[in-house]
Design an enzyme around this catalytic site. Structure first.
Site, PDB file in Angstrom:
ATOM      1  N   THR A  82      12.473  31.866  73.487  1.00 42.16           N
ATOM      2  CA  THR A  82      11.976  32.285  72.325  1.00 42.16           C
ATOM      3  C   THR A  82      11.212  31.257  71.367  1.00 42.16           C
ATOM      4  OG1 THR A  82      13.726  34.201  72.193  1.00 42.16           O
ATOM      5  CG2 THR A  82      12.824  33.440  69.993  1.00 42.16           C
ATOM      6  N   ASN A 160      10.284  41.198  82.664  1.00 45.34           N
ATOM      7  CA  ASN A 160      11.567  41.057  82.585  1.00 45.34           C
ATOM      8  C   ASN A 160      12.366  42.275  82.831  1.00 45.34           C
ATOM      9  OD1 ASN A 160      10.175  41.500  80.188  1.00 45.34           O
ATOM     10  ND2 ASN A 160      12.295  41.386  79.158  1.00 45.34           N
ATOM     11  N   HIS A 212      19.453  29.707  80.421  1.00 42.39           N
ATOM     12  CA  HIS A 212      20.431  30.668  80.847  1.00 42.39           C
ATOM     13  C   HIS A 212      20.024  31.861  81.848  1.00 42.39           C
ATOM     14  CE1 HIS A 212      19.662  34.385  77.924  1.00 42.39           C
ATOM     15  NE2 HIS A 212      18.570  33.425  77.509  1.00 42.39           N
ATOM     16  N   THR A 248      18.220  17.090  66.393  1.00 42.64           N
ATOM     17  CA  THR A 248      19.059  16.519  67.385  1.00 42.64           C
ATOM     18  C   THR A 248      18.944  17.219  68.645  1.00 42.64           C
ATOM     19  OG1 THR A 248      20.076  15.305  65.617  1.00 42.64           O
ATOM     20  CG2 THR A 248      21.167  15.373  67.860  1.00 42.64           C
ATOM     21  N   CYS A 336      18.879  47.502  70.774  1.00 41.53           N
ATOM     22  CA  CYS A 336      18.383  47.583  69.608  1.00 41.53           C
ATOM     23  C   CYS A 336      19.489  46.962  68.832  1.00 41.53           C
ATOM     24  CB  CYS A 336      18.025  49.033  69.054  1.00 41.53           C
ATOM     25  SG  CYS A 336      19.281  50.098  68.957  1.00 41.53           S
TER      26      CYS A 336
END
Ligand code: PLP
Length: 390
Positions: A82, A160, A212, A248, A336
């Site tokens: 993202t 996706n 992930h 960091t 949603c």
């Protein structure tokens, strides 16, 4: 801790595109490295900090190796795809003094769509190219919308929800041959681990990936930036990631990403063969036993683990919930804010009617299930559909 009881050990994850789940091998290596992973700040100059720095650079090298990057190409660690997608889109526009254009498609991940919509609100020109009714985006449909005003084209490599593979390298090469200076970005999140991905062969300027989706921890991703290209950061602050991304570093996440990449490099061929076989077993069972079930796209043009299926007279939400109670995890494609499944924005973005989209499901498989487990899941799906159809 009591909430852990809610997790069903016998559950079957047929929603691997949402998250592959942290792989056992990744967990095992992380546990072995526990003492070294003390999360000391890699920017510190003491030995503890330098150990963290070493681990980060080792992970970077493993991922660069997996993706066939040249040594001068940059790999910037982020908090996930993202952030990588937002950085690509906003960075292309931040560098410009005049209003310029973004070209993308109607079926991208929300991290591209919402970023592009924000730019449209700020008066930038944004073109959302719609794929055809089979979810396929032609080279021509993109090229007719890209011109000297375009700052960035962002087109995902694998969708996706449908698994459709886009002709990204062909488009990027055409843009280059025509001498158009627009940046080409691809969201390769769903391609990694399912088809071979080589940054060099794709010929793009920027590429997003996510940990992930390949067995690493969630909360880590990367933006690949081709040699010679400077990007504007999305986050300002410290000098981390060569001043391209302040903050960091997420050492644990980054190390898990590196381990997952090393495993994938060794096992990719095997993994692709296995997920293709698993999909074939699964799909054969469903199509033989369920009347009026159809793939929404041409399966020969998709990533080998994904099945987007229209099941006539079966409401997606009813099926997702009924299967959840049986320990089978599938998705409608979209979740949603309420957590209830809704019609997929991808299927709607292909021009599908709301009615048909709300009778469609996404099944996305892993390589790790034995045949009997897959058949058990298929049979549960078949009996839930029979029950819903009454
Ligand atoms: N792009 C695609 C195609 C995705 O499927 C996802 C996650 O579902 C993302 C981007 C966002 O990735 P992350 O969860 O790492 O932010």
């Amino acid at each position: 801790m009591n909430n852990l009881n809610l997790l069903n050990k016998n559950s079957i994850n047929l929603d691997a595109n949402a998250s592959w789940g942290t792989s056992e091998e990744v967990w095992a290596e992380l546990c072995e490295m526990q003492a070294a992973l003390g999360s000391l700040n890699p920017s510190s100059i003491h030995q503890g900090g330098q150990r963290s720095r070493f681990l980060i650079e080792e992970a970077r090298d493993s991922i660069k190796d997996l993706l066939s990057l040249k040594s001068a190409d940059k790999l910037i660690f982020t908090s996930g795809a993202t952030e990588s997608n937002n950085t690509a889109i906003f960075s292309a526009m931040l560098g410009k003094k005049i209003k310029t254009a973004v070209v993308t498609s109607t079926i991208e991940h929300p991290s591209i769509l919402e970023a592009a919509k924000k730019l449209a609100l700020l008066d930038h020109k944004v073109v959302f190219v719609q794929p055809d009714s089979k979810g396929e985006t032609s080279v021509d449909s993109i090229l007719t919308n890209v011109n000297s005003e375009t700052s960035i084209l962002s087109l995902m490599l694998v969708n996706n929800e449908t698994g459709i593979i886009n002709p990204v390298s062909q488009i990027a090469s055409n843009i280059q041959q025509q001498g158009i200076s627009c940046l080409v970005h691809t969201d390769a999140v769903q391609a990694l681990g399912k088809i071979p991905v080589s940054f060099m062969d794709l010929n793009v300027d920027l590429m997003s990936i996510s940990g992930h989706k390949i067995g690493a921890l969630a909360g880590v991703g990367a933006l690949i930036v081709r040699d010679g290209l400077e990007i504007e950061p999305l986050l300002y602050g410290g000098p981390q990631e060569k001043r391209s991304r302040a903050g960091t570093e997420n050492i644990l996440g980054i190390v898990s990403f590196g381990i997952a990449a090393k495993i994938l490099k060794k096992s990719l061929k095997e993994r692709i063969t296995k997920i293709s076989q698993n999909r074939e077993i699964f799909w054969r069972e469903l199509r033989n036993k369920i009347p009026n079930i159809l793939p929404n796209v041409d399966l020969s043009k998709t990533s080998p683990n994904t099945l987007s299926l229209f099941i006539e007279d079966v409401n997606t939400s009813d099926l997702v919930v009924a299967l959840d109670l049986e320990g089978i995890y599938i998705s409608s494609g979209a979740a949603c804010a309420s957590g209830k499944p809704g019609a997929s924005h991808v299927l709607l973005g292909m021009g599908m009617s709301e009615e048909r989209a709300s009778q469609s499901i996404r099944i996305s498989l892993k390589d790790s299930y034995p045949e009997e487990k897959l058949l058990e899941a298929a049979h549960k799906i078949i009996s839930c559909i029979e029950r819903i159809r009454g």
